[in-house]
Write an enzyme that holds these catalytic residues in place. Structure first.
Site, PDB file in Angstrom:
ATOM      1  N   GLU A  86      60.169 -49.491 -19.521  1.00 26.60           N
ATOM      2  CA  GLU A  86      61.221 -48.829 -20.306  1.00 26.60           C
ATOM      3  C   GLU A  86      61.265 -49.381 -21.723  1.00 26.60           C
ATOM      4  OE1 GLU A  86      65.024 -48.305 -18.356  1.00 26.60           O
ATOM      5  OE2 GLU A  86      66.039 -48.099 -20.275  1.00 26.60           O
ATOM      6  N   LYS A 277      73.118 -51.238 -14.094  1.00 22.86           N
ATOM      7  CA  LYS A 277      71.714 -50.802 -14.232  1.00 22.86           C
ATOM      8  C   LYS A 277      71.119 -51.448 -15.472  1.00 22.86           C
ATOM      9  CE  LYS A 277      68.192 -47.957 -15.484  1.00 22.86           C
ATOM     10  NZ  LYS A 277      67.439 -47.989 -16.739  1.00 22.86           N
ATOM     11  N   ASP A 293      60.715 -60.659  -5.610  1.00 19.01           N
ATOM     12  CA  ASP A 293      61.006 -59.418  -4.891  1.00 19.01           C
ATOM     13  C   ASP A 293      62.173 -58.686  -5.573  1.00 19.01           C
ATOM     14  OD1 ASP A 293      61.879 -57.500  -3.079  1.00 19.01           O
ATOM     15  OD2 ASP A 293      61.574 -58.757  -1.326  1.00 19.01           O
ATOM     16  N   HIS A 390      66.303 -45.987 -28.958  1.00 20.62           N
ATOM     17  CA  HIS A 390      65.415 -45.395 -27.951  1.00 20.62           C
ATOM     18  C   HIS A 390      64.453 -44.413 -28.586  1.00 20.62           C
ATOM     19  CE1 HIS A 390      66.098 -46.538 -23.853  1.00 20.62           C
ATOM     20  NE2 HIS A 390      67.393 -46.581 -24.032  1.00 20.62           N
TER      21      HIS A 390
HETATM   22  C1  MEV Z   1      69.496 -47.697 -19.986  1.00 22.80           C
HETATM   23  O1  MEV Z   1      68.336 -48.019 -19.267  1.00 22.80           O
HETATM   24  C2  MEV Z   1      70.559 -48.731 -19.724  1.00 22.80           C
HETATM   25  C3  MEV Z   1      71.921 -48.446 -20.366  1.00 22.80           C
HETATM   26  O2  MEV Z   1      72.391 -47.179 -19.932  1.00 22.80           O
HETATM   27  C4  MEV Z   1      72.829 -49.535 -19.869  1.00 22.80           C
HETATM   28  C5  MEV Z   1      74.287 -49.329 -20.247  1.00 22.80           C
HETATM   29  O3  MEV Z   1      74.724 -48.187 -20.366  1.00 22.80           O
HETATM   30  O4  MEV Z   1      74.982 -50.353 -20.340  1.00 22.80           O
HETATM   31  C6  MEV Z   1      71.848 -48.420 -21.856  1.00 22.80           C
END
Ligand code: MEV
Length: 434
Positions: A86, A277, A293, A390
């Site tokens: 990513e 995430k 792992d 991004h």
């Molecule tokens: C993207 O991979 C992760 C984010 O969505 C995490 C977040 O929103 O805190 C940018």
């Protein structure tokens, strides 16, 4: 119904035969075979190593291996290997690391390394009878297991606690024998499962000797829920210094907005999951780079985030007496020996880059990257949004797909500086249609 044919005896075939069989399912079998062969190592002993990690291997799957430099953790400087596909993840972690390097670094507050496993079984009798049986079995447990625990005992680990839980409110006749274990520098899954399987066998033997036919073993398995194997870590600085991280707003405004964003991630399920995430973006990248792992770490982290009844942020923010504190509590089960940590050549290099840490130190490093990732992501969200960064990287990825010279690339970069990027739009630009 799929158009594919059933692959009879696939696992028994040689790699070449497997590849050929699979190639029969795609449009251009020769190109397919060439490409998949192209991702294999020339050195046969190296390739053999990779083939042995898993089953039915036909090629290798490559991911980018990068470095997030300058993480100051408990006063020690690390350049941290990360494996991720990513874009922005390593850049974001590095940016936070650079900022916190000048503001006291990442500071560990607490760690734990206890893991748990369980023998799940049925008891067809009174619970008092089982309790009495268990009270006679438990003192013998360590001796009965000594052949599987002696090496770990000698390294300073082993079983630290055992208990019996009555689970009959969940299911008739259901009981659990639980163990808490220390696994020193290994993640310990194999050790724990061996101990548990042996425990199950010994428990059954003991029960059958004293109360024949009353105990039935269902299963014996470690738990990937590891709330006692964790790192609690913080970063901290006076609120006015936060302005240095993102020049667009004043330190105090930043701190207040940031803390509200964290509050939302604490209470709002949709936001909590995305917040976590983002933490795992950094965590997984280190877990993979060190041959650990990531499924276990993911499962443990998300389960922990739900421990108060619904998903909640693994991070926390406090503003007190002009001090901004940002904290993570992250369950982690990681090792620096065992598994593929030393077998995978790059995992071994990652550990070397990190100065060959022990498991606890590696857990701290990983938690720091999680905290850094979340700090950067939350900062982007409350300031510019995440798409700006991004898109810049996304454009670079798109440019790779086109055979254009540097001059054209620069024109494209300039054109898309303030516009939304997509493959189709870049294509149109190159064709002069934009
Ligand atoms: C993207 O991979 C992760 C984010 O969505 C995490 C977040 O929103 O805190 C940018």
């Amino acid at each position: 119904m799929s158009e594919n044919q059933y692959f009879e005896g696939f696992s028994k075939l040689s790699r070449d035969e497997k590849l050929k069989m699979l190639a029969g399912t795609v449009k251009d079998p020769d190109a397919f075979i060439n490409e998949l062969n192209g991702y294999r190592y020339q050195d046969p002993s190296l390739q053999e190593k990779f083939d042995q990690f898993s089953e039915n291997t036909i090629s290798n799957f490559h991911l980018p291996y990068g470095i997030a430099p300058n993480f100051l953790i408990d006063g020690k400087l690390y350049h941290i290997p990360m494996v991720t596909e990513e874009s922005s993840v390593i850049a974001a972690a590095s940016k936070a690391a650079k900022f916190w390097y000048n503001h006291g670094g990442f500071q560990t507050e607490e760690t734990g390394t206890a893991k748990r496993g369980h023998v799940h079984f049925l008891w067809y009798g009174e619970s008092e009878e089982l309790e009495s049986l268990y009270s006679r079995f438990e003192p013998e447990l360590k001796d009965r297991l000594s052949d599987v625990t002696k090496n770990m005992d000698a390294r300073g680990g082993g079983i630290t606690e055992s208990w019996l839980s009555n689970m009959t409110s969940e299911m008739d006749n259901y009981y659990v024998l639980g163990l808490s274990l220390e696994t020193v520098d290994s993640m310990g899954a194999n050790f724990i499962n061996s101990v548990l399987e042996k425990t199950a066998g010994e428990l059954k033997k003991f029960a059958d000797e004293h109360q024949p036919g009353k105990l039935e073993i269902l299963m014996a398995i470690l738990s990937n829920y590891t709330p006692r194997s964790y790192v609690k870590m913080k970063v901290e600085c006076p609120v006015e210094e936060l302005e240095g991280f993102n020049g667009s707003i004043k330190g105090i405004q930043f701190a207040e907005k940031f803390s509200k964003a964290v509050q939302i991630a604490k209470s709002n399920v949709s936001r909590a999951v995305t917040n976590n995430k983002g933490i795992m973006n950094g965590v997984d990248a280190v877990v993979i780079a060190t041959g650990n792992d990531f499924r276990a770490v993911e499962a443990g982290a998300h389960a922990y985030s739900i421990s108060h009844g619904k998903p909640s942020a693994l991070t926390d923010c406090k503003i007190e007496n002009g001090l901004f504190t940002f904290r993570i509590t992250l369950p982690l089960a990681m090792g620096t020996v065992g598994g593929v940590t030393r077998l995978h050549p790059l995992a071994s290099r990652s550990l070397e880059i990190l100065g060959n840490p022990d498991a606890k130190e590696l857990m701290k490093i990983t938690a720091a990257v999680g905290l850094a990732s979340n700090f950067s992501a939350t900062t982007s969200l409350i300031t510019t949004g995440i798409q700006k960064g991004h898109m810049k990287l996304h454009l670079e990825n798109i440019l790779m797909a086109f055979n254009v010279d540097e001059e054209m690339k620069n024109k494209i970069r300039a054109y898309f500086k303030d516009k939304e990027v997509s493959y189709e739009k870049v294509k149109k630009f190159i064709e002069g249609k934009l």
